[in-house]
Design an enzyme around this catalytic site. Structure first.
Site, PDB file in Angstrom:
ATOM      1  N   GLN A 127     -31.944 -39.690 -39.724  1.00 42.24           N
ATOM      2  CA  GLN A 127     -30.709 -40.416 -40.126  1.00 42.24           C
ATOM      3  C   GLN A 127     -29.834 -41.287 -40.310  1.00 42.24           C
ATOM      4  O   GLN A 127     -29.318 -42.165 -40.746  1.00 42.24           O
ATOM      5  CB  GLN A 127     -29.712 -39.356 -38.468  1.00 42.24           C
ATOM      6  CG  GLN A 127     -28.220 -38.949 -38.173  1.00 42.24           C
ATOM      7  CD  GLN A 127     -28.199 -38.412 -39.818  1.00 42.24           C
ATOM      8  OE1 GLN A 127     -29.087 -37.416 -39.790  1.00 42.24           O
ATOM      9  NE2 GLN A 127     -26.365 -38.310 -40.540  1.00 42.24           N
ATOM     10  N   TRP A 155     -19.161 -38.008 -44.689  1.00 42.35           N
ATOM     11  CA  TRP A 155     -20.545 -37.423 -45.133  1.00 42.35           C
ATOM     12  C   TRP A 155     -21.601 -37.355 -43.999  1.00 42.35           C
ATOM     13  O   TRP A 155     -22.364 -36.491 -43.945  1.00 42.35           O
ATOM     14  CB  TRP A 155     -20.506 -37.791 -46.190  1.00 42.35           C
ATOM     15  CG  TRP A 155     -19.096 -37.487 -47.158  1.00 42.35           C
ATOM     16  CD1 TRP A 155     -18.519 -38.868 -48.034  1.00 42.35           C
ATOM     17  CD2 TRP A 155     -18.207 -35.699 -47.132  1.00 42.35           C
ATOM     18  NE1 TRP A 155     -17.200 -38.398 -48.553  1.00 42.35           N
ATOM     19  CE2 TRP A 155     -17.416 -37.201 -48.083  1.00 42.35           C
ATOM     20  CE3 TRP A 155     -18.993 -34.968 -47.288  1.00 42.35           C
ATOM     21  CZ2 TRP A 155     -16.754 -36.312 -49.234  1.00 42.35           C
ATOM     22  CZ3 TRP A 155     -17.596 -34.091 -47.950  1.00 42.35           C
ATOM     23  CH2 TRP A 155     -16.480 -35.204 -48.245  1.00 42.35           C
ATOM     24  N   VAL A 156     -21.490 -38.694 -43.445  1.00 47.24           N
ATOM     25  CA  VAL A 156     -23.314 -38.655 -42.675  1.00 47.24           C
ATOM     26  C   VAL A 156     -22.826 -39.336 -41.141  1.00 47.24           C
ATOM     27  O   VAL A 156     -22.255 -40.056 -41.414  1.00 47.24           O
ATOM     28  CB  VAL A 156     -24.313 -39.798 -43.688  1.00 47.24           C
ATOM     29  CG1 VAL A 156     -25.433 -39.790 -42.952  1.00 47.24           C
ATOM     30  CG2 VAL A 156     -24.039 -39.808 -44.993  1.00 47.24           C
ATOM     31  N   ALA A 157     -23.404 -37.408 -40.499  1.00 51.33           N
ATOM     32  CA  ALA A 157     -23.401 -38.406 -39.004  1.00 51.33           C
ATOM     33  C   ALA A 157     -23.777 -39.346 -38.444  1.00 51.33           C
ATOM     34  O   ALA A 157     -24.856 -39.800 -39.099  1.00 51.33           O
ATOM     35  CB  ALA A 157     -23.857 -37.184 -38.248  1.00 51.33           C
ATOM     36  N   SER A 162     -26.132 -36.066 -34.905  1.00 54.36           N
ATOM     37  CA  SER A 162     -26.298 -35.452 -36.365  1.00 54.36           C
ATOM     38  C   SER A 162     -26.839 -34.001 -35.889  1.00 54.36           C
ATOM     39  O   SER A 162     -27.650 -34.024 -35.172  1.00 54.36           O
ATOM     40  CB  SER A 162     -27.059 -36.066 -37.228  1.00 54.36           C
ATOM     41  OG  SER A 162     -27.313 -35.487 -38.166  1.00 54.36           O
ATOM     42  N   ASP A 171     -29.552 -27.146 -44.795  1.00 55.20           N
ATOM     43  CA  ASP A 171     -28.738 -27.621 -45.357  1.00 55.20           C
ATOM     44  C   ASP A 171     -29.560 -26.715 -46.560  1.00 55.20           C
ATOM     45  O   ASP A 171     -30.797 -26.902 -47.019  1.00 55.20           O
ATOM     46  CB  ASP A 171     -28.599 -29.633 -46.287  1.00 55.20           C
ATOM     47  CG  ASP A 171     -27.972 -30.573 -45.310  1.00 55.20           C
ATOM     48  OD1 ASP A 171     -26.702 -29.787 -44.734  1.00 55.20           O
ATOM     49  OD2 ASP A 171     -28.242 -31.127 -45.630  1.00 55.20           O
ATOM     50  N   GLU A 219     -18.254 -29.366 -46.078  1.00 54.32           N
ATOM     51  CA  GLU A 219     -19.389 -29.217 -46.845  1.00 54.32           C
ATOM     52  C   GLU A 219     -20.250 -27.553 -46.800  1.00 54.32           C
ATOM     53  O   GLU A 219     -20.719 -27.086 -45.730  1.00 54.32           O
ATOM     54  CB  GLU A 219     -20.973 -30.080 -45.865  1.00 54.32           C
ATOM     55  CG  GLU A 219     -20.959 -31.392 -45.750  1.00 54.32           C
ATOM     56  CD  GLU A 219     -21.362 -32.365 -44.373  1.00 54.32           C
ATOM     57  OE1 GLU A 219     -22.959 -31.161 -43.884  1.00 54.32           O
ATOM     58  OE2 GLU A 219     -21.593 -33.298 -45.021  1.00 54.32           O
ATOM     59  N   HIS A 222     -23.652 -26.980 -45.787  1.00 56.79           N
ATOM     60  CA  HIS A 222     -24.387 -27.491 -44.260  1.00 56.79           C
ATOM     61  C   HIS A 222     -24.166 -26.208 -43.206  1.00 56.79           C
ATOM     62  O   HIS A 222     -23.088 -26.015 -43.085  1.00 56.79           O
ATOM     63  CB  HIS A 222     -23.293 -28.298 -43.833  1.00 56.79           C
ATOM     64  CG  HIS A 222     -24.282 -28.565 -42.103  1.00 56.79           C
ATOM     65  ND1 HIS A 222     -25.075 -30.325 -41.759  1.00 56.79           N
ATOM     66  CD2 HIS A 222     -23.976 -27.913 -41.129  1.00 56.79           C
ATOM     67  CE1 HIS A 222     -25.707 -29.894 -40.697  1.00 56.79           C
ATOM     68  NE2 HIS A 222     -24.959 -28.624 -40.095  1.00 56.79           N
TER      69      HIS A 222
END
Length: 256
Positions: A127, A155-157, A162, A171, A219, A222
């Site tokens: 991550q 967009w990215v934790a 995450s 996903d 998203e 997801h």
């Protein structure tokens, strides 16, 4: 003569079935490679040490495993170790969600659809890499570090925050369109999943109309396992997970 024709037809159908299986397997491999591919080396880098875990938000109500909340305020508990099992394509998930995941995917395939899990469990190191990669992408586009961080975190934790680190998130993409963008919502696979995933205990985790609450961009690929009962209630009440956890917590307080 008829017997020979029958045998030839059977042989032809068998060959076509084998080719279809091989083709599906090959496409799945391509999907995973695409979703996990790396980018070219970047000019600037953000060191991993910049990503510091925030202080954990105190949990005042006991939440069952399937409703663990991981978001911008709640990170994966220290020492958390998911009980993982490996899918045929190499992705890993919490073994408790596998039966419902398999049922959901099989149901979609019976409809002539071909969804594929392209990403599931991730380590904190993975991550960190994904976030670092996106920050660097924005840096190379001319953004300041603050701007790059803000855009990437949409967009990215952050590492430790995450859902993928729990093994409860997957996903899912259409095999013939393995791209993680909003165009996924136009695929028949995603349309079916958005309408039916709740029946199998899964929710679309980051809906378009809940970004102000989730703090994550829309998203349409997801999905998060919450269990069939919770997923059904969330579908009925049009709630995201943050709203549902508050709803459940408020009910528990009233009971006590």
């Amino acid at each position: 003569m008829r017997k020979k024709q029958y045998i030839r037809r059977r042989h032809k159908h068998f060959v076509l079935l084998i080719l279809e299986i091989i083709g599906t397997w090959f496409l799945t491999v391509l999907v995973i490679q695409y979703c996990t591919s790396t980018q070219q080396p970047v000019k600037n880098t953000i060191p991993v040490s910049r990503f510091v875990r925030p202080k954990q938000k105190e949990q005042t109500v006991h939440i069952p495993w399937n409703l663990i909340l991981i978001n911008h305020e709640n990170y994966v508990p220290d020492g958390f170790q998911p009980d993982l099992t490996t899918l045929n394509n190499g992705c890993q998930v919490d073994r408790r969600i596998l039966p419902d995941l398999q049922k959901m995917m099989n149901a979609a395939r019976k409809r002539g659809l071909y969804p594929s899990v392209c990403s599931a469990y991730r380590t904190e190191e993975r991550q960190t890499y994904l976030l670092e990669r996106d920050i660097n992408k924005y840096l190379n586009q001319g953004c300041t570090e603050a701007e790059a961080r803000k855009k990437a975190s949409r967009w990215v934790a952050l590492p430790g925050r995450s859902e993928h680190q729990t093994g409860l998130a997957v996903d899912i993409v259409a095999v013939d369109y393995p791209v993680l963008d909003e165009t996924q919502e136009k695929r028949k696979e995603q349309q079916w999943l958005m309408e039916n995933s709740w029946k199998y205990g899964f929710i679309l985790r980051y809906p378009k109309n809940k970004t102000n609450i989730t703090k994550i961009g829309y998203e349409p690929w997801h999905y998060r396992y919450v269990g069939r009962k919770a997923a059904g209630e969330m579908k009925k009440k049009n709630m995201c997970l943050e709203e549902y956890i508050k709803y459940v917590s408020d009910k528990m307080y009233k009971i006590s």
